[in-house]
Design an enzyme around this catalytic site. Structure first.
Site, PDB file in Angstrom:
ATOM      1  N   LYS A  12      43.725  54.655  35.200  1.00 37.04           N
ATOM      2  CA  LYS A  12      42.264  54.766  35.233  1.00 37.04           C
ATOM      3  C   LYS A  12      41.800  55.931  36.128  1.00 37.04           C
ATOM      4  CE  LYS A  12      41.322  49.881  34.165  1.00 37.04           C
ATOM      5  NZ  LYS A  12      40.573  48.667  34.592  1.00 37.04           N
ATOM      6  N   PHE A  60      29.458  43.225  34.109  1.00 36.73           N
ATOM      7  CA  PHE A  60      30.046  44.466  34.623  1.00 36.73           C
ATOM      8  C   PHE A  60      30.260  45.531  33.545  1.00 36.73           C
ATOM      9  CE2 PHE A  60      33.544  41.384  33.916  1.00 36.73           C
ATOM     10  CZ  PHE A  60      34.325  42.079  33.005  1.00 36.73           C
ATOM     11  N   ARG A  88      51.741  43.353  32.258  1.00 35.72           N
ATOM     12  CA  ARG A  88      50.703  42.602  32.996  1.00 35.72           C
ATOM     13  C   ARG A  88      51.243  42.150  34.365  1.00 35.72           C
ATOM     14  NH1 ARG A  88      45.444  42.802  31.164  1.00 35.72           N
ATOM     15  NH2 ARG A  88      45.204  41.099  32.648  1.00 35.72           N
ATOM     16  N   THR A  94      43.772  41.304  38.252  1.00 36.31           N
ATOM     17  CA  THR A  94      42.585  42.153  38.092  1.00 36.31           C
ATOM     18  C   THR A  94      41.949  42.445  39.446  1.00 36.31           C
ATOM     19  OG1 THR A  94      42.222  41.007  35.991  1.00 36.31           O
ATOM     20  CG2 THR A  94      40.402  42.349  36.834  1.00 36.31           C
ATOM     21  N   ARG A 105      48.557  47.342  41.122  1.00 35.01           N
ATOM     22  CA  ARG A 105      47.192  47.143  41.639  1.00 35.01           C
ATOM     23  C   ARG A 105      47.192  46.850  43.139  1.00 35.01           C
ATOM     24  NH1 ARG A 105      44.703  44.042  36.325  1.00 35.01           N
ATOM     25  NH2 ARG A 105      43.622  45.857  35.446  1.00 35.01           N
ATOM     26  N   ASN A 115      40.456  49.453  39.622  1.00 38.92           N
ATOM     27  CA  ASN A 115      41.737  48.768  39.838  1.00 38.92           C
ATOM     28  C   ASN A 115      42.925  49.485  39.198  1.00 38.92           C
ATOM     29  OD1 ASN A 115      41.205  48.118  37.214  1.00 38.92           O
ATOM     30  ND2 ASN A 115      41.110  45.906  37.516  1.00 38.92           N
ATOM     31  N   HIS A 118      44.985  49.824  33.321  1.00 34.57           N
ATOM     32  CA  HIS A 118      44.687  48.890  32.240  1.00 34.57           C
ATOM     33  C   HIS A 118      45.975  48.554  31.513  1.00 34.57           C
ATOM     34  CE1 HIS A 118      42.834  47.133  28.650  1.00 34.57           C
ATOM     35  NE2 HIS A 118      43.760  47.788  27.986  1.00 34.57           N
TER      36      HIS A 118
END
Ligand code: IDP
Ligand code: MG
Length: 141
Positions: A12, A60, A88, A94, A105, A115, A118
């Site tokens: 990100k 959000f 994941r 998250t 993360r 964070n 993705h």
């Protein structure tokens, strides 16, 4: 039996700004993910809204799509046995406040929105998300 799977990941804008691209890609390779295809690009607000359409009703959504269109991102198509769940796990929660030690993360996320990464959350979303960023010929490997 575990089967070979493909998943879509995005480094990100916050992680790109923090010079974390190399570190995050190293984590993918160390954990056995094969990089099928990869591209650095910027997406528009409208494109971010299409990508995150599933979250359109969430409070959000506007902020998230502004964030995702705020600078360069890196999209990667990854392949591995059990790739979706394993990615994941490697990403972490998250909310970085509860992300486990050793996750991407935990190391790089600065908030629940910014964070760092993705990852697709299921086979159907992986299929949609891979084809959002990559044409068939780019994944024909
Ligand atoms: P995930 O990325 O762990 O799958 P989702 O619930 O699918 O999490 O949310 C998509 C993205 O939306 C998150 O990665 C994060 O950037 C953002 N997000 C999720 N929940 C919140 C929130 O409560 N406030 C702000 N942004 C959020
Ligand atoms: Mg999600």
């Amino acid at each position: 039996m575990k089967t070979l799977q493909r998943t879509l990941t995005i480094i990100k804008p916050d992680a790109v700004r923090r010079n974390a691209i190399g570190d995050i890609i190293e984590q993918f390779e160390k954990h056995g993910f094969h990089i099928l295809s990869m591209k650095m690009l910027e997406i528009s607000k409208h494109q971010a809204e299409q990508f995150y359409a599933v979250h359109a009703s969430r409070p959000f959504y506007d902020s998230l799509t502004n964030f995702m269109s705020s600078g360069p991102i890196v999209a990667l198509a990854l392949e591995k046995e059990n790739a979706i769940a394993d990615l994941r796990e490697l990403m972490g929660a998250t909310n970085p406040g509860i992300a486990k030690e050793g996750t991407i993360r935990k190391k790089w996320a600065s908030s629940i929105e910014s964070n760092a990464i993705h990852g697709s959350d299921a086979e159907d979303t992986a299929h949609f998300e891979l084809s959002f960023f990559f044409a068939g010929y780019e994944l024909a490997k």
